[in-house]
Design an enzyme around this catalytic site. Structure first.
Site, PDB file in Angstrom:
ATOM      1  CD  GLU A 143     -72.167  24.012 -99.062  1.00 29.31           C
ATOM      2  OE1 GLU A 143     -72.293  24.818 -98.116  1.00 29.31           O
ATOM      3  OE2 GLU A 143     -72.895  23.021 -99.197  1.00 29.31           O
ATOM      4  N   GLY A 168     -79.685  21.662 -98.832  1.00 30.64           N
ATOM      5  CA  GLY A 168     -80.528  21.898-100.010  1.00 30.64           C
ATOM      6  C   GLY A 168     -81.701  22.843 -99.750  1.00 30.64           C
ATOM      7  CG  HIS A 227     -72.279  17.874-105.714  1.00 34.39           C
ATOM      8  ND1 HIS A 227     -72.780  18.933-104.987  1.00 34.39           N
ATOM      9  CD2 HIS A 227     -71.325  17.306-104.930  1.00 34.39           C
ATOM     10  CE1 HIS A 227     -72.161  18.994-103.825  1.00 34.39           C
ATOM     11  NE2 HIS A 227     -71.274  18.018-103.758  1.00 34.39           N
ATOM     12  CE  LYS A 233     -74.423  27.297 -98.931  1.00 38.15           C
ATOM     13  NZ  LYS A 233     -75.487  26.578 -99.587  1.00 38.15           N
ATOM     14  CE  LYS A 280     -76.299  31.545-116.926  1.00 37.80           C
ATOM     15  NZ  LYS A 280     -77.245  32.385-117.673  1.00 37.80           N
ATOM     16  NE  ARG A 324     -71.871  19.407 -92.490  1.00 39.40           N
ATOM     17  CZ  ARG A 324     -72.166  18.781 -93.620  1.00 39.40           C
ATOM     18  NH1 ARG A 324     -71.683  17.583 -93.851  1.00 39.40           N
ATOM     19  NH2 ARG A 324     -72.933  19.345 -94.535  1.00 39.40           N
TER      20      ARG A 324
HETATM   21  P1  ADP Z   1     -76.414  23.190 -99.541  1.00 36.92           P
HETATM   22  O1  ADP Z   1     -75.441  23.942 -98.685  1.00 36.92           O
HETATM   23  O2  ADP Z   1     -77.836  23.459 -99.178  1.00 36.92           O
HETATM   24  O3  ADP Z   1     -76.093  21.727 -99.655  1.00 36.92           O
HETATM   25  P2  ADP Z   1     -75.068  23.768-102.053  1.00 36.92           P
HETATM   26  O4  ADP Z   1     -74.625  25.124-102.356  1.00 36.92           O
HETATM   27  O5  ADP Z   1     -74.028  22.787-101.576  1.00 36.92           O
HETATM   28  O6  ADP Z   1     -76.268  23.818-100.992  1.00 36.92           O
HETATM   29  O7  ADP Z   1     -75.808  23.156-103.316  1.00 36.92           O
HETATM   30  C1  ADP Z   1     -76.519  21.936-103.247  1.00 36.92           C
HETATM   31  C2  ADP Z   1     -76.921  21.516-104.642  1.00 36.92           C
HETATM   32  O8  ADP Z   1     -77.742  22.516-105.258  1.00 36.92           O
HETATM   33  C3  ADP Z   1     -75.777  21.332-105.621  1.00 36.92           C
HETATM   34  O9  ADP Z   1     -75.171  20.072-105.526  1.00 36.92           O
HETATM   35  C4  ADP Z   1     -76.484  21.523-106.950  1.00 36.92           C
HETATM   36  O10 ADP Z   1     -77.217  20.373-107.336  1.00 36.92           O
HETATM   37  C5  ADP Z   1     -77.487  22.618-106.633  1.00 36.92           C
HETATM   38  N1  ADP Z   1     -76.902  23.946-106.952  1.00 36.92           N
HETATM   39  C6  ADP Z   1     -76.374  24.837-106.089  1.00 36.92           C
HETATM   40  N2  ADP Z   1     -75.979  25.961-106.729  1.00 36.92           N
HETATM   41  C7  ADP Z   1     -76.265  25.768-108.039  1.00 36.92           C
HETATM   42  C8  ADP Z   1     -76.104  26.565-109.229  1.00 36.92           C
HETATM   43  N3  ADP Z   1     -75.585  27.784-109.197  1.00 36.92           N
HETATM   44  N4  ADP Z   1     -76.508  26.030-110.403  1.00 36.92           N
HETATM   45  C9  ADP Z   1     -77.062  24.790-110.470  1.00 36.92           C
HETATM   46  N5  ADP Z   1     -77.266  24.016-109.391  1.00 36.92           N
HETATM   47  C10 ADP Z   1     -76.873  24.485-108.175  1.00 36.92           C
END
Ligand code: ADP
Length: 451
Positions: free
Chosen positions: A288, A165, A208, A116, A201, A292
């Site tokens: 991200e 998550g 999302h 990431k 931040k 896939r």
């Molecule tokens: P993963 O790869 O584990 O799925 P992600 O980076 O896609 O993680 O983030 C998953 C979820 O986490 C997002 O949809 C959001 O709800 C929360 N999230 C991630 N980064 C942030 C952030 N900087 N601020 C607020 N929520 C976040």
């Protein structure tokens, strides 16, 4: 075109891929663990091979056993599904070195987007908005504290190799940040074999929004519009819909163009997803790219009429995309509920066991993607997803009403599932109005636990 594909996965996605292959006249090979001997994917495939013990490391993650199965059955392609080895660059390389096509992007793209920190850096250089934060892995406490001071609390500590998550923590002050740093690093090492974490931040009450990408090996890349995956529990998606109630045509064009630009920068081929967070003021930021097919792909299929698995197979076989960006249209509305073997009344405790009665909903506007049947024994070893219930309508309201009646018709007994939670969500006026953010389940329904 492929003559035979091995599906390196299980559950509903293995069934989904087998179905697409059958419709395309491609033969299929299922692999299974000792715990999945009686699974639907094993019954539906043309051939099936047991690759090891019940634990994922012994079977669905066991590369030598899977590659041997592929060679014995003489397949010309391997579909990794999602989870397991789907984002494992090493596995993609091994497949290619054995002259078996990996149905996904290149190992290089997987590796790049799987980190990431590297992905964010590439996006920044490509002109895609990213969330402010550390530009490299944080090495120590001082590093983390300095970043937090620069961007201001609240912040989030995230694992560079994170997924599902896991490996992320929200922090509101220095003390929490220091302890989160340690726990995230340990969790990241244990879950992903890489302890690198970064600080960014924490956006308050974002949505999302993700874009489905389709790319061929000739360099054509298009997007198939957005999915709104704002309904989450502990950063894991529970309900997804397409289109998003808050994305208009102008925003869709803008975000879609940037998603395509992101995929181009990653040298992307195959199906993929560019994920963004959209804040309350309409600002959006890359978080991200998933390299896939995703769990929630059916909602895009239902509104665009495009079969994503078949497209993924066609582009992997070297065919060019049969559709141009301006030919993609989104019609009506589609919503998906993830039906998991978990007890929402008991902190979402896993609920494996034998299903003695199973009845799926049906009728107009209902699609169920599942591997479950009466007599199926849900093993305790894997992801708890039992089924994806997808409903469609010409409007969001129609899709919601159909979902409500479909949930009423769904019986999975005697194990606990997330169906009662979905019934609660779909009868909530706040959800009907679409006034939600990613903290909806945890805060508004007060079902989450504090982190
Ligand atoms: P993963 O790869 O584990 O799925 P992600 O980076 O896609 O993680 O983030 C998953 C979820 O986490 C997002 O949809 C959001 O709800 C929360 N999230 C991630 N980064 C942030 C952030 N900087 N601020 C607020 N929520 C976040």
């Amino acid at each position: 075109m492929f003559s035979k594909i091995l599906i390196a996965n299980r559950g509903e996605i293995a069934v989904r891929v087998i179905r697409a292959c059958k419709e395309m006249g491609i033969r299929t090979v299922a692999i299974y663990s000792e715990a999945d001997r009686n699974s639907l994917h094993v019954r539906l495939a043309d051939e099936a091979i047991c690759v090891g013990g019940p634990k994922a490391e012994q079977s669905y993650l066991h590369i030598p056993a899977i590659v041997s199965a592929a060679e014995i059955t003489d397949v010309d392609g391997i579909h990794p599904g999602y989870g397991f080895l789907s984002q494992n660059a090493h596995f993609a390389e091994i497949c290619e070195s054995c002259n078996i096509t990996f149905l996904g992007p290149s190992a290089q793209s997987i590796r790049l987007m799987g980190d990431k920190i590297a992905a964010k850096d590439l996006m920044r250089k490509t002109g895609i908005p990213i969330i402010p934060g550390s530009m490299a892995a944080v090495r120590n406490k001082e590093d983390a504290l300095n970043t937090a001071r620069r961007i201001g609390y609240p912040v989030m500590v995230k694992a560079a190799a994170g997924g599902g998550g896991r490996g992320m923590r929200v922090c509101h002050n220095d003390v929490r940040l220091i302890s989160a740093l340690m726990t995230c690093q340990a969790e990241a090492e244990a879950s992903f074999g890489n302890s690198e974490v970064f600080v960014e931040k924490y956006l308050q009450e974002p949505r999302h929004i993700e874009f489905q990408i389709l790319a061929d090996k000739q360099g054509h890349i298009i997007h198939l519009g957005e999915r709104d995956c704002t309904i989450q529990r502990r950063h894991q998606k529970l309900v997804e819909e397409a289109p998003s109630p808050v994305v208009d045509a102008k925003l869709r064009r803008k975000m879609g163009e940037l998603a395509v630009r992101a995929a181009k920068a990653a040298g992307y081929t195959s199906t993929g997803t560019v994920e963004f967070l959209l804040d309350k003021d309409g600002g959006f930021y890359f978080i991200e790219m998933n390299t896939r097919i995703q769990v929630e792909h059916p909602v895009t299929e239902m509104v665009t009429g495009i079969d994503l698995i078949k497209e993924q197979i066609r582009v992997a076989a070297g065919e060019s995309l049969g559709i141009k960006q301006d030919e993609v249209t989104m019609e009506g509305w589609a919503i998906e509920c993830r039906i998991n073997a978990e007890d929402p009344a008991n902190r979402f405790a896993p609920s494996p066991g034998k299903i003695t009665f199973y009845h799926e909903p049906g009728g107009r506007g209902v699609r169920v993607d599942s591997h479950v049947f009466t007599g199926y024994d849900v093993p305790p070893y894997y992801d708890s997803l039992l089924a994806k219930l997808i409903t469609t309508g010409s409007t969001r309201q129609e899709a919601i009403r159909t979902m409500q009646r479909a949930l009423e018709e769904y019986f999975i007994e005697p194990i606990k599932t997330t169906i009662p939670l979905h019934k609660q969500i779909f009868s909530d006026p706040t959800f009907w109005r679409g006034h939600i953010a990613t903290d909806y389940i945890d805060r508004q329904l007060q079902l989450g636990e504090s982190e």
